[in-house]
Scaffold this motif. Structure first.
Motif, PDB file in Angstrom:
ATOM      1  N   LEU A  50       0.830  -1.208   0.000  1.00 29.44           N
ATOM      2  CA  LEU A  50       0.000   0.000   0.000  1.00 29.44           C
ATOM      3  C   LEU A  50       0.865   1.258   0.000  1.00 29.44           C
ATOM      4  O   LEU A  50       0.564   2.241  -0.693  1.00 29.44           O
ATOM      5  CB  LEU A  50      -0.932   0.004   1.212  1.00 29.44           C
ATOM      6  CG  LEU A  50      -2.128  -0.952   1.160  1.00 29.44           C
ATOM      7  CD1 LEU A  50      -2.886  -0.914   2.482  1.00 29.44           C
ATOM      8  CD2 LEU A  50      -3.056  -0.579   0.003  1.00 29.44           C
ATOM      9  N   PHE A  51       1.945   1.244   0.777  1.00 29.99           N
ATOM     10  CA  PHE A  51       2.843   2.392   0.806  1.00 29.99           C
ATOM     11  C   PHE A  51       3.476   2.601  -0.566  1.00 29.99           C
ATOM     12  O   PHE A  51       3.569   3.729  -1.054  1.00 29.99           O
ATOM     13  CB  PHE A  51       3.932   2.172   1.855  1.00 29.99           C
ATOM     14  CG  PHE A  51       4.892   3.324   1.976  1.00 29.99           C
ATOM     15  CD1 PHE A  51       4.576   4.427   2.752  1.00 29.99           C
ATOM     16  CD2 PHE A  51       6.114   3.295   1.310  1.00 29.99           C
ATOM     17  CE1 PHE A  51       5.455   5.502   2.862  1.00 29.99           C
ATOM     18  CE2 PHE A  51       6.997   4.353   1.408  1.00 29.99           C
ATOM     19  CZ  PHE A  51       6.669   5.462   2.190  1.00 29.99           C
ATOM     20  N   PHE A  68       9.978  -0.548  -4.131  1.00 24.36           N
ATOM     21  CA  PHE A  68       9.725  -1.987  -4.242  1.00 24.36           C
ATOM     22  C   PHE A  68      11.025  -2.767  -4.434  1.00 24.36           C
ATOM     23  O   PHE A  68      11.202  -3.849  -3.868  1.00 24.36           O
ATOM     24  CB  PHE A  68       8.743  -2.277  -5.371  1.00 24.36           C
ATOM     25  CG  PHE A  68       7.314  -2.001  -5.021  1.00 24.36           C
ATOM     26  CD1 PHE A  68       6.687  -2.711  -4.010  1.00 24.36           C
ATOM     27  CD2 PHE A  68       6.594  -1.030  -5.690  1.00 24.36           C
ATOM     28  CE1 PHE A  68       5.363  -2.466  -3.668  1.00 24.36           C
ATOM     29  CE2 PHE A  68       5.262  -0.765  -5.352  1.00 24.36           C
ATOM     30  CZ  PHE A  68       4.649  -1.481  -4.341  1.00 24.36           C
ATOM     31  N   ALA A  69      11.954  -2.221  -5.248  1.00 23.70           N
ATOM     32  CA  ALA A  69      13.241  -2.890  -5.430  1.00 23.70           C
ATOM     33  C   ALA A  69      14.004  -2.951  -4.108  1.00 23.70           C
ATOM     34  O   ALA A  69      14.577  -3.990  -3.751  1.00 23.70           O
ATOM     35  CB  ALA A  69      14.075  -2.163  -6.480  1.00 23.70           C
ATOM     36  N   TYR A 226      14.610   8.944   2.174  1.00 28.03           N
ATOM     37  CA  TYR A 226      13.242   8.624   2.586  1.00 28.03           C
ATOM     38  C   TYR A 226      12.859   7.215   2.136  1.00 28.03           C
ATOM     39  O   TYR A 226      12.305   6.431   2.917  1.00 28.03           O
ATOM     40  CB  TYR A 226      12.276   9.651   1.998  1.00 28.03           C
ATOM     41  CG  TYR A 226      10.826   9.439   2.396  1.00 28.03           C
ATOM     42  CD1 TYR A 226      10.383   9.815   3.659  1.00 28.03           C
ATOM     43  CD2 TYR A 226       9.917   8.893   1.504  1.00 28.03           C
ATOM     44  CE1 TYR A 226       9.065   9.621   4.034  1.00 28.03           C
ATOM     45  CE2 TYR A 226       8.591   8.700   1.861  1.00 28.03           C
ATOM     46  CZ  TYR A 226       8.167   9.074   3.130  1.00 28.03           C
ATOM     47  OH  TYR A 226       6.853   8.885   3.494  1.00 28.03           O
ATOM     48  N   ILE A 227      13.178   6.881   0.900  1.00 22.12           N
ATOM     49  CA  ILE A 227      12.852   5.556   0.371  1.00 22.12           C
ATOM     50  C   ILE A 227      13.727   4.494   1.035  1.00 22.12           C
ATOM     51  O   ILE A 227      13.263   3.397   1.359  1.00 22.12           O
ATOM     52  CB  ILE A 227      13.013   5.532  -1.157  1.00 22.12           C
ATOM     53  CG1 ILE A 227      11.994   6.480  -1.803  1.00 22.12           C
ATOM     54  CG2 ILE A 227      12.836   4.112  -1.702  1.00 22.12           C
ATOM     55  CD1 ILE A 227      12.108   6.590  -3.299  1.00 22.12           C
ATOM     56  N   VAL A 228      14.996   4.816   1.245  1.00 23.35           N
ATOM     57  CA  VAL A 228      15.899   3.880   1.920  1.00 23.35           C
ATOM     58  C   VAL A 228      15.366   3.540   3.312  1.00 23.35           C
ATOM     59  O   VAL A 228      15.314   2.373   3.708  1.00 23.35           O
ATOM     60  CB  VAL A 228      17.319   4.475   2.023  1.00 23.35           C
ATOM     61  CG1 VAL A 228      18.199   3.595   2.905  1.00 23.35           C
ATOM     62  CG2 VAL A 228      17.945   4.601   0.636  1.00 23.35           C
ATOM     63  N   PHE A 229      14.952   4.569   4.056  1.00 22.73           N
ATOM     64  CA  PHE A 229      14.473   4.359   5.419  1.00 22.73           C
ATOM     65  C   PHE A 229      13.170   3.568   5.440  1.00 22.73           C
ATOM     66  O   PHE A 229      13.030   2.600   6.200  1.00 22.73           O
ATOM     67  CB  PHE A 229      14.264   5.702   6.120  1.00 22.73           C
ATOM     68  CG  PHE A 229      13.634   5.574   7.487  1.00 22.73           C
ATOM     69  CD1 PHE A 229      14.368   5.094   8.563  1.00 22.73           C
ATOM     70  CD2 PHE A 229      12.305   5.911   7.692  1.00 22.73           C
ATOM     71  CE1 PHE A 229      13.789   4.955   9.817  1.00 22.73           C
ATOM     72  CE2 PHE A 229      11.716   5.780   8.944  1.00 22.73           C
ATOM     73  CZ  PHE A 229      12.462   5.304  10.003  1.00 22.73           C
ATOM     74  N   THR A 230      12.198   3.951   4.620  1.00 27.33           N
ATOM     75  CA  THR A 230      10.904   3.276   4.642  1.00 27.33           C
ATOM     76  C   THR A 230      11.011   1.824   4.153  1.00 27.33           C
ATOM     77  O   THR A 230      10.357   0.929   4.699  1.00 27.33           O
ATOM     78  CB  THR A 230       9.868   4.035   3.796  1.00 27.33           C
ATOM     79  OG1 THR A 230      10.409   4.294   2.482  1.00 27.33           O
ATOM     80  CG2 THR A 230       9.504   5.362   4.459  1.00 27.33           C
ATOM     81  N   ALA A 231      11.843   1.579   3.133  1.00 30.15           N
ATOM     82  CA  ALA A 231      12.028   0.202   2.655  1.00 30.15           C
ATOM     83  C   ALA A 231      12.636  -0.666   3.751  1.00 30.15           C
ATOM     84  O   ALA A 231      12.213  -1.812   3.970  1.00 30.15           O
ATOM     85  CB  ALA A 231      12.916   0.190   1.412  1.00 30.15           C
ATOM     86  N   ASN A 232      13.632  -0.129   4.465  1.00 27.66           N
ATOM     87  CA  ASN A 232      14.234  -0.865   5.574  1.00 27.66           C
ATOM     88  C   ASN A 232      13.231  -1.099   6.694  1.00 27.66           C
ATOM     89  O   ASN A 232      13.173  -2.187   7.278  1.00 27.66           O
ATOM     90  CB  ASN A 232      15.443  -0.094   6.118  1.00 27.66           C
ATOM     91  CG  ASN A 232      16.745  -0.551   5.514  1.00 27.66           C
ATOM     92  OD1 ASN A 232      17.332  -1.531   5.950  1.00 27.66           O
ATOM     93  ND2 ASN A 232      17.191   0.145   4.487  1.00 27.66           N
ATOM     94  N   ALA A 233      12.451  -0.062   7.010  1.00 28.24           N
ATOM     95  CA  ALA A 233      11.488  -0.158   8.105  1.00 28.24           C
ATOM     96  C   ALA A 233      10.454  -1.241   7.832  1.00 28.24           C
ATOM     97  O   ALA A 233      10.194  -2.101   8.691  1.00 28.24           O
ATOM     98  CB  ALA A 233      10.799   1.190   8.325  1.00 28.24           C
ATOM     99  N   PHE A 234       9.861  -1.232   6.651  1.00 28.93           N
ATOM    100  CA  PHE A 234       8.841  -2.226   6.333  1.00 28.93           C
ATOM    101  C   PHE A 234       9.431  -3.638   6.260  1.00 28.93           C
ATOM    102  O   PHE A 234       8.775  -4.609   6.638  1.00 28.93           O
ATOM    103  CB  PHE A 234       8.137  -1.873   5.026  1.00 28.93           C
ATOM    104  CG  PHE A 234       7.064  -0.831   5.175  1.00 28.93           C
ATOM    105  CD1 PHE A 234       5.874  -1.127   5.804  1.00 28.93           C
ATOM    106  CD2 PHE A 234       7.251   0.451   4.692  1.00 28.93           C
ATOM    107  CE1 PHE A 234       4.873  -0.180   5.962  1.00 28.93           C
ATOM    108  CE2 PHE A 234       6.261   1.422   4.846  1.00 28.93           C
ATOM    109  CZ  PHE A 234       5.073   1.108   5.477  1.00 28.93           C
TER     110      PHE A 234
END
Length: 329
Positions: A50-51, A68-69, A226-234
């Motif tokens: 969803l994110f 996604f990658a 921002y993408i690096v952090f959110t991808a790691n978090a999820f």
């Protein structure tokens, strides 16, 4: 991708709420069933999707593709990390009903550590573009090392405590048994650590080593913090449930190291090409769609070949047992 301070604060707040909800639901130590782990694994993956779709709608295809990658890469690396978690749990004989609490706190430590590494990495990249050469070379070396370990069969069979953990044990001492979820107790008038605290420290400090692979890898796919952090978090927040869901299947993923080595080597080459491009050398760069396609294809092929190898092993064992039974008869 331009990210305002408001969006950063809102994102961190939402993630904190999700972590709080996860902690509240799993606050009581208990044995996690496969059904419970499966439901929550699906929930976390669904939230990540969803994110990513939200990024697609509001930011465009490029940021969504990078997310996604990055998410798939971090998730696959996390599965490999679960091997070490299994070894740590076995090393310290963690009771099954306490394992979910250990993993939850370990993931929280991991998130904090990753945030620090991401901030440092973004600052270094912004100031020194040549660092991509170092990241690329490190990932290629790591890929080669993974292949060598997989071919030699010298994978870790027992967890070895690091120096920091040994120093903490000498400084505080360790109780001889678990005391529920307590981290410290008083024993003969002295404050000592419980085995629970030791296990949490083991998982938290081990994640520092994991970050040495995962952070350069995702920066090879996107330089957006921002993408690096959110991808790691999820990827990390679903790790606890994934542990209980596929814990028994980990030993069947016999070709996972080969797949991860290919992925890390591929991203390492991508980083080197990007560094050359930034230096003014005209070389082709690998796009995010191609990167995502390669990563997913490698993981699918690795999973299929692992299952095929396991089936052949079982058939060979069954034939050997049948031959032994006939010989005995």
């Amino acid at each position: 991708m331009e990210v305002s301070l408001t969006l950063w604060v809102a994102t961190v707040a939402v993630l904190a709420l999700l972590i709080g909800a996860d902690f509240f639901i799993g606050r009581k130590p208990h044995d996690v069933s496969v059904k419970e782990a499966g439901i929550w694994t699906a929930v976390w993956i669904g939230l990540a999707c969803l994110f990513g779709l939200g990024l697609l709608v509001f930011a465009g295809g490029a940021p969504a593709g990078e997310f996604f990658a990055g998410f798939v890469t971090e998730k696959s690396l996390s599965v490999d990390n679960l091997f070490v978690f299994v070894l740590i749990m076995a090393k310290f004989a963690v009771p099954s009903h306490l394992q979910q609490r250990v993993l939850l706190i370990g993931v929280l430590i991991a998130l904090v550590l990753r945030a620090v590494f991401i901030a440092a990495g973004a600052a270094i990249i912004a100031s020194f573009s040549w660092v991509f050469y170092i990241f690329g070379a490190f990932l290629i070396y790591t890929a080669w090392k993974l292949i060598q370990e997989a071919r030699s069969g010298n994978s870790e069979e027992e967890y070895e405590e690091n120096r920091l953990l040994k120093a903490a044990e000498r400084r505080f001492g360790v109780a001889d048994r678990y005391h529920g979820t307590k981290l410290f107790i008083r024993e003969n008038g002295k404050r000592v650590m419980t085995p629970m605290m030791v296990v949490i420290l083991a998982i938290g400090t081990t994640d520092v080593l994991f970050a040495l692979d995962s952070i350069p890898a995702i920066f090879g796919l996107t330089q957006d913090p921002y993408i690096v952090f959110t991808a790691n978090a999820f990827a990390l927040m679903g790790l606890r449930q994934l542990y209980f869901l596929i814990g028994g299947l980990l030993e069947k993923l016999v070709h996972l190291s080969y797949g991860l080595s290919v992925i890390l080597g591929f991203i390492g080459v991508k980083l080197v090409l990007h560094a050359l491009h930034e230096s003014g050398v005209h070389v082709p760069e690998i796009s995010i769609p191609v990167s995502l396609g390669v990563i997913c294809t490698v993981l699918v092929v690795t999973t299929i070949t692992s299952l095929m190898a396991n089936r052949k092993t079982r058939e060979a064992e069954a034939r050997a047992k049948a031959d032994a039974d006939r010989t005995d008869a």
